[in-house]
Design a protein around this motif. Structure first.
Motif, PDB file in Angstrom:
ATOM      1  N   PHE A  42       8.060 -16.315  10.089  1.00 26.12           N
ATOM      2  CA  PHE A  42       7.904 -15.545  11.327  1.00 26.12           C
ATOM      3  C   PHE A  42       7.668 -14.073  11.018  1.00 26.12           C
ATOM      4  CE2 PHE A  42       9.395 -12.834  14.695  1.00 26.12           C
ATOM      5  CZ  PHE A  42       8.819 -13.396  15.819  1.00 26.12           C
ATOM      6  N   VAL A  43       8.530 -13.493  10.194  1.00 24.89           N
ATOM      7  CA  VAL A  43       8.428 -12.064   9.873  1.00 24.89           C
ATOM      8  C   VAL A  43       7.110 -11.778   9.157  1.00 24.89           C
ATOM      9  CG1 VAL A  43       9.413 -10.184   8.496  1.00 24.89           C
ATOM     10  CG2 VAL A  43      10.912 -11.634   9.888  1.00 24.89           C
ATOM     11  N   GLN A  44       6.758 -12.586   8.189  1.00 23.73           N
ATOM     12  CA  GLN A  44       5.499 -12.369   7.467  1.00 23.73           C
ATOM     13  C   GLN A  44       4.296 -12.509   8.405  1.00 23.73           C
ATOM     14  OE1 GLN A  44       5.907 -15.183   4.228  1.00 23.73           O
ATOM     15  NE2 GLN A  44       6.349 -13.533   2.782  1.00 23.73           N
ATOM     16  N   SER A  45       4.308 -13.514   9.246  1.00 24.29           N
ATOM     17  CA  SER A  45       3.178 -13.733  10.161  1.00 24.29           C
ATOM     18  C   SER A  45       3.019 -12.569  11.130  1.00 24.29           C
ATOM     19  CB  SER A  45       3.373 -15.038  10.937  1.00 24.29           C
ATOM     20  OG  SER A  45       3.343 -16.132  10.058  1.00 24.29           O
ATOM     21  N   ARG A  47       4.055  -9.504  10.771  1.00 24.55           N
ATOM     22  CA  ARG A  47       3.621  -8.314  10.018  1.00 24.55           C
ATOM     23  C   ARG A  47       2.116  -8.374   9.767  1.00 24.55           C
ATOM     24  NH1 ARG A  47       6.746  -7.404   4.869  1.00 24.55           N
ATOM     25  NH2 ARG A  47       5.642  -5.440   4.963  1.00 24.55           N
ATOM     26  N   HIS A  48       1.618  -9.540   9.381  1.00 25.70           N
ATOM     27  CA  HIS A  48       0.180  -9.689   9.132  1.00 25.70           C
ATOM     28  C   HIS A  48      -0.621  -9.500  10.422  1.00 25.70           C
ATOM     29  CE1 HIS A  48       0.565 -10.780   4.969  1.00 25.70           C
ATOM     30  NE2 HIS A  48       1.270 -11.872   5.228  1.00 25.70           N
ATOM     31  N   ILE A  49      -0.162 -10.083  11.502  1.00 24.84           N
ATOM     32  CA  ILE A  49      -0.845  -9.951  12.792  1.00 24.84           C
ATOM     33  C   ILE A  49      -0.867  -8.491  13.230  1.00 24.84           C
ATOM     34  CG2 ILE A  49      -0.653 -10.455  15.272  1.00 24.84           C
ATOM     35  CD1 ILE A  49       0.421 -13.272  14.389  1.00 24.84           C
ATOM     36  N   ASN A  50       0.271  -7.819  13.128  1.00 26.93           N
ATOM     37  CA  ASN A  50       0.362  -6.424  13.575  1.00 26.93           C
ATOM     38  C   ASN A  50      -0.531  -5.498  12.763  1.00 26.93           C
ATOM     39  OD1 ASN A  50       2.157  -7.063  15.609  1.00 26.93           O
ATOM     40  ND2 ASN A  50       3.947  -6.722  14.330  1.00 26.93           N
ATOM     41  N   ARG A  51      -0.743  -5.812  11.510  1.00 25.97           N
ATOM     42  CA  ARG A  51      -1.645  -5.000  10.686  1.00 25.97           C
ATOM     43  C   ARG A  51      -3.105  -5.351  10.975  1.00 25.97           C
ATOM     44  NH1 ARG A  51       1.852  -5.573   5.188  1.00 25.97           N
ATOM     45  NH2 ARG A  51       3.473  -4.068   5.759  1.00 25.97           N
ATOM     46  N   ALA A  52      -3.379  -6.645  11.125  1.00 27.79           N
ATOM     47  CA  ALA A  52      -4.763  -7.089  11.330  1.00 27.79           C
ATOM     48  C   ALA A  52      -5.326  -6.637  12.675  1.00 27.79           C
ATOM     49  CB  ALA A  52      -4.843  -8.609  11.219  1.00 27.79           C
ATOM     50  N   ASP A 114       7.790  -4.049  10.420  1.00 24.81           N
ATOM     51  CA  ASP A 114       6.945  -3.760   9.264  1.00 24.81           C
ATOM     52  C   ASP A 114       7.758  -3.205   8.092  1.00 24.81           C
ATOM     53  OD1 ASP A 114       4.235  -3.831   8.250  1.00 24.81           O
ATOM     54  OD2 ASP A 114       4.383  -1.640   8.169  1.00 24.81           O
ATOM     55  N   LYS A 115       8.912  -2.639   8.360  1.00 25.17           N
ATOM     56  CA  LYS A 115       9.760  -2.070   7.307  1.00 25.17           C
ATOM     57  C   LYS A 115      10.578  -3.128   6.575  1.00 25.17           C
ATOM     58  CE  LYS A 115      10.001   2.343   9.617  1.00 25.17           C
ATOM     59  NZ  LYS A 115      10.762   3.195  10.507  1.00 25.17           N
ATOM     60  N   VAL A 116      10.546  -4.356   7.077  1.00 24.78           N
ATOM     61  CA  VAL A 116      11.309  -5.443   6.454  1.00 24.78           C
ATOM     62  C   VAL A 116      10.442  -6.064   5.360  1.00 24.78           C
ATOM     63  CG1 VAL A 116      12.484  -7.638   6.830  1.00 24.78           C
ATOM     64  CG2 VAL A 116      12.530  -5.879   8.617  1.00 24.78           C
ATOM     65  N   ALA A 117      10.891  -5.955   4.140  1.00 22.46           N
ATOM     66  CA  ALA A 117      10.137  -6.508   3.011  1.00 22.46           C
ATOM     67  C   ALA A 117      10.187  -8.034   3.046  1.00 22.46           C
ATOM     68  CB  ALA A 117      10.709  -5.990   1.699  1.00 22.46           C
ATOM     69  N   PRO A 118       9.088  -8.679   2.682  1.00 21.04           N
ATOM     70  CA  PRO A 118       9.051 -10.146   2.711  1.00 21.04           C
ATOM     71  C   PRO A 118      10.077 -10.798   1.782  1.00 21.04           C
ATOM     72  CG  PRO A 118       6.853  -9.234   2.345  1.00 21.04           C
ATOM     73  CD  PRO A 118       7.809  -8.095   2.306  1.00 21.04           C
TER      74      PRO A 118
END
Length: 167
Positions: A42-45, A47-52, A114-118
């Motif tokens: 969830f967190v990784q997805s 983060r990727h969506i928010n950047r993309a 975004d500050k949470v490291a994977p």
């Protein structure tokens, strides 16, 4: 000037429609789908969506309706197609409110996530997700409703504008 107002209304309507569609899709498909994943996914997805999403395909339809609506409002107030003025103002207020929700609610939640490291410990991922998911989904639903209402007001303003032009 009427042609300029028509262009401003069409640009605003297209932007509002795209944003309503995007945020509604998140409300009824993306977030429910992501809710079925584990915390790390969830967190990784997200983060990727928010950047993309920060790209021209998003930013143009997201930002363009505000100046277009201001222009359409000014033109209508000056007598160039005044029949839709109350609906144009309503669309501007609703779109502006949705814009503020995005900037003051969803974006800060995105920034915090975004500050949470994977590779963060599982309990920290769980806490980050818990702090993000519910509030983000609720505010996303609010902005989806506001964008959809703005779109409705714009469609009615366009109808009135077109009907008056046909005389």
């Amino acid at each position: 000037m009427r042609t300029l107002q028509t262009a401003a209304l069409l640009a605003s309507t297209a932007g509002a429609a795209l944003m309503a569609g995007l945020f509604c899709a998140f409300a009824y498909a993306v977030m429910p789908g992501l809710s079925r994943t584990d915390d790390r996914a969830f967190v990784q997805s997200m983060r990727h969506i928010n950047r993309a999403v920060i790209n021209g395909w998003f930013l143009v339809p997201f930002l363009l309706p505000l100046p277009s609506l201001v222009l359409a409002t000014v033109l209508a107030a000056k007598g160039h197609g005044p029949e839709g003025l109350p609906w144009i103002i309503a669309a501007l207020v609703l779109y502006g409110a949705a814009f503020l929700v995005t900037g003051t609610r969803n974006v800060p939640l995105n920034d915090a996530l975004d500050k949470v490291a994977p590779d963060t410990a599982p309990e920290r991922l769980r806490d980050a997700r818990a702090a993000f998911e519910g509030p983000w989904a609720r505010w996303n639903t609010v902005r989806a409703v506001l964008h959809t209402a703005s779109l409705g007001a714009l469609l009615w303003a366009l109808h009135l504008h077109g009907a008056a032009a046909q005389g």
